[in-house]
Enzyme design. Structure first.
Site, PDB file in Angstrom:
ATOM      1  N   GLN A   1      26.594  43.691  56.124  1.00  0.00           N
ATOM      2  CA  GLN A   1      27.185  43.908  57.443  1.00  0.00           C
ATOM      3  C   GLN A   1      26.689  45.159  58.138  1.00  0.00           C
ATOM      4  O   GLN A   1      26.793  45.272  59.358  1.00  0.00           O
ATOM      5  CB  GLN A   1      28.714  43.960  57.318  1.00  0.00           C
ATOM      6  CG  GLN A   1      29.359  42.639  56.958  1.00  0.00           C
ATOM      7  CD  GLN A   1      29.196  41.588  58.042  1.00  0.00           C
ATOM      8  OE1 GLN A   1      29.015  41.902  59.213  1.00  0.00           O
ATOM      9  NE2 GLN A   1      29.249  40.326  57.644  1.00  0.00           N
TER      10      GLN A   1
ATOM     11  N   CYS B   1      44.656  31.478  55.636  1.00  0.00           N
ATOM     12  CA  CYS B   1      45.972  30.838  55.712  1.00  0.00           C
ATOM     13  C   CYS B   1      45.923  29.732  56.761  1.00  0.00           C
ATOM     14  O   CYS B   1      46.316  29.916  57.907  1.00  0.00           O
ATOM     15  CB  CYS B   1      47.029  31.869  56.045  1.00  0.00           C
ATOM     16  SG  CYS B   1      48.681  31.211  56.151  1.00  0.00           S
TER      17      CYS B   1
ATOM     18  N   THR C   1      23.667  35.810  49.409  1.00  0.00           N
ATOM     19  CA  THR C   1      24.487  35.448  48.254  1.00  0.00           C
ATOM     20  C   THR C   1      23.650  35.401  46.987  1.00  0.00           C
ATOM     21  O   THR C   1      24.047  35.908  45.927  1.00  0.00           O
ATOM     22  CB  THR C   1      25.164  34.086  48.493  1.00  0.00           C
ATOM     23  OG1 THR C   1      26.085  34.199  49.574  1.00  0.00           O
ATOM     24  CG2 THR C   1      25.906  33.617  47.256  1.00  0.00           C
TER      25      THR C   1
END
Length: 460
Positions: free
Chosen positions: A177, A320, A70
């Protein structure tokens, strides 16, 4: 307990463990010092940089180590934008980038700059020519991940890099990744990665900046890491990161082929074993170890806890859940179902029998969660007499609005309308996705007194 979340963090590679322990005894001194212990530490740091640069495909003096992936993204974007500030303050990113990239874009906008998000298809891939169309005379930088962290789709880096090169714009590639599986396609100007994604220790990132790319490090700097990553380096972790990267690269061809076959088995069998499931991501151009699927009528958080109790550690690309009310930005950009999202990312060495056991357990776990949520267990009933129906799902979180829609669609005749009132942002994505899966017509949405009204026409 099978661990199937390597995309978040891969288990520490044995080579990383060996290198870490060895360098704790040899690499504790300051590599900037000229005495014996410092020279020994400097040799270790230089060797680690050379090994990492070889894997990345750059010169050792183009690569620095950062405290995280990051941090590498934030510093890489900020430095490239500052280095080209005379060109402008416009950034181009794909809509499915890691949140660290999107956070940098938002910070740029808050500071008076601007950014453009490039759309993706339902497989999560940017189209040829999309980056060329988004570039402007004031574009200072473009960013594109090599492969998506949620669905595994591999991006056309070489094509995007050529489009950027033709416009004179540097391209930053987030290779977190994919770097374990091979070098990134040619043409990039800046590259970032994170060691814990390939089995190195956490707390080590890579930032590579090609010679000739205008770059101005931001914030206070010192003499370490070319002024691009200040502070005393975690040398044992850096040595372990470089050693494990070299090791996983040597194993990549064989292990990648083996895991790709296991992932193909999951992609093929999950839709056959579990009804109302959508496998997402590009079916061919994808990482070898990662597969993501979404289940209708299932709350993602509940499903992950149930799989954990069954002995499987998996994650979700969807946000969600009861604690986060927005769906995954990746799934939203793709326009696919976000309910009950499961990401399976297999670490190196995953046993075939563990995958088989997961496939045996999954149908029962999904069915149990659906029963808990009151999901429809059978096809919708025959038509009733009402031609229009309103479902009040205000205050209810996904997947409840979709479950209530599925239960009620049969209460209107073919051609009749069902309006779902919802204040859950995920409904904007999941109701149209449900319509596509169940061959119903999504008419559209309109503002309601509270929340949004989603209108569906019954077709079958």
């Amino acid at each position: 307990m099978p661990y199937f979340d390597a995309a978040s963090a891969a288990p520490l590679h044995p080579v990383a463990r060996q290198a870490l322990l060895a360098s704790l005894d040899e690499g504790w001194a300051d590599p900037a010092r000229l005495y014996r212990e410092g020279r020994r530490a400097r040799l270790l740091l230089d060797a680690a940089r050379e090994a990492a640069a070889e894997a990345v495909g750059c010169r050792p003096d183009e690569l620095v180590f950062t405290p995280s992936g990051t941090r590498a993204l934030h510093d890489g974007i900020a430095g490239a934008l500052a280095g080209r500030r005379r060109t402008g303050r416009h950034l181009v990113v794909s809509a499915v980038e890691h949140s660290a990239v999107l956070h940098s874009a938002a910070a740029l906008e808050a500071a008076g700059g601007s950014f453009t998000e490039v759309a993706v298809d339902r497989g999560g891939r940017v189209a040829p020519g999309a980056y060329a169309a988004a570039l402007r005379p004031d574009t200072a930088l473009a960013a594109l991940q090599s492969a998506n962290h949620e669905v595994g789709t591999v991006q056309p880096v070489a094509e995007a890099a050529e489009e950027c090169r033709a416009a004179g714009v540097p391209l930053l590639v987030d290779a977190a990744q994919s770097l374990a599986w091979g070098p990134v396609e040619a043409g990039w100007s800046l590259l970032t990665a994170s060691a814990h994604k390939w089995g190195g220790p956490a707390g080590v990132g890579l930032l590579a900046v090609r010679k000739g790319v205008r770059f101005a490090p931001q914030g206070p700097a010192d003499e370490r890491e070319s002024g691009r990553s200040p502070g005393f380096p975690d040398l044992p972790a850096i040595v372990a990161a470089a050693a494990s990267l070299r090791a996983v690269r040597q194993e990549a061809a064989t292990e990648g082929a083996r895991l790709r076959a296991l992932v193909a088995r999951i992609r093929e069998r999950v839709p056959a074993l579990v009804p109302d499931v959508e496998v997402v991501g590009d079916p061919a151009r994808r990482l070898p170890h990662l597969v993501t699927f979404s289940c209708l009528y299932v709350d993602g958080e509940t499903l992950l806890h149930a799989l954990d109790r069954a002995g499987f550690s998996v994650s979700s690309g969807s946000s969600c859940t009861s604690s986060t009310l927005a769906p995954s930005h990746v799934l939203q950009a793709m326009g696919v179902l976000s309910e009950g999202n499961v990401r399976v990312s297999l670490p190196a060495g995953t046993a075939e029998e563990d995958v088989e056991r997961f496939l045996d357990v999954l149908p029962g776990v999904v069915a149990s969660v659906r029963r808990q949520l009151g999901a429809p267990a059978a096809p919708e009933p025959v038509s009733r007499t009402a031609s229009e129906l309103v479902i009040d799902s205000l205050g209810k979180r996904c997947p409840i609005p979709v479950i209530e829609l599925a239960k009620s669609i049969g209460d209107v005749p073919v051609g009749g309308l069902v309006t779902v009132l919802s204040d859950d942002e995920a409904a904007r994505l999941d109701i149209p996705a449900w319509c596509g899966m169940r061959e119903q017509e999504y008419v559209g949405e309109r503002p309601a007194e509270r929340g949004t009204a989603y209108v569906v026409r019954r077709r079958t």
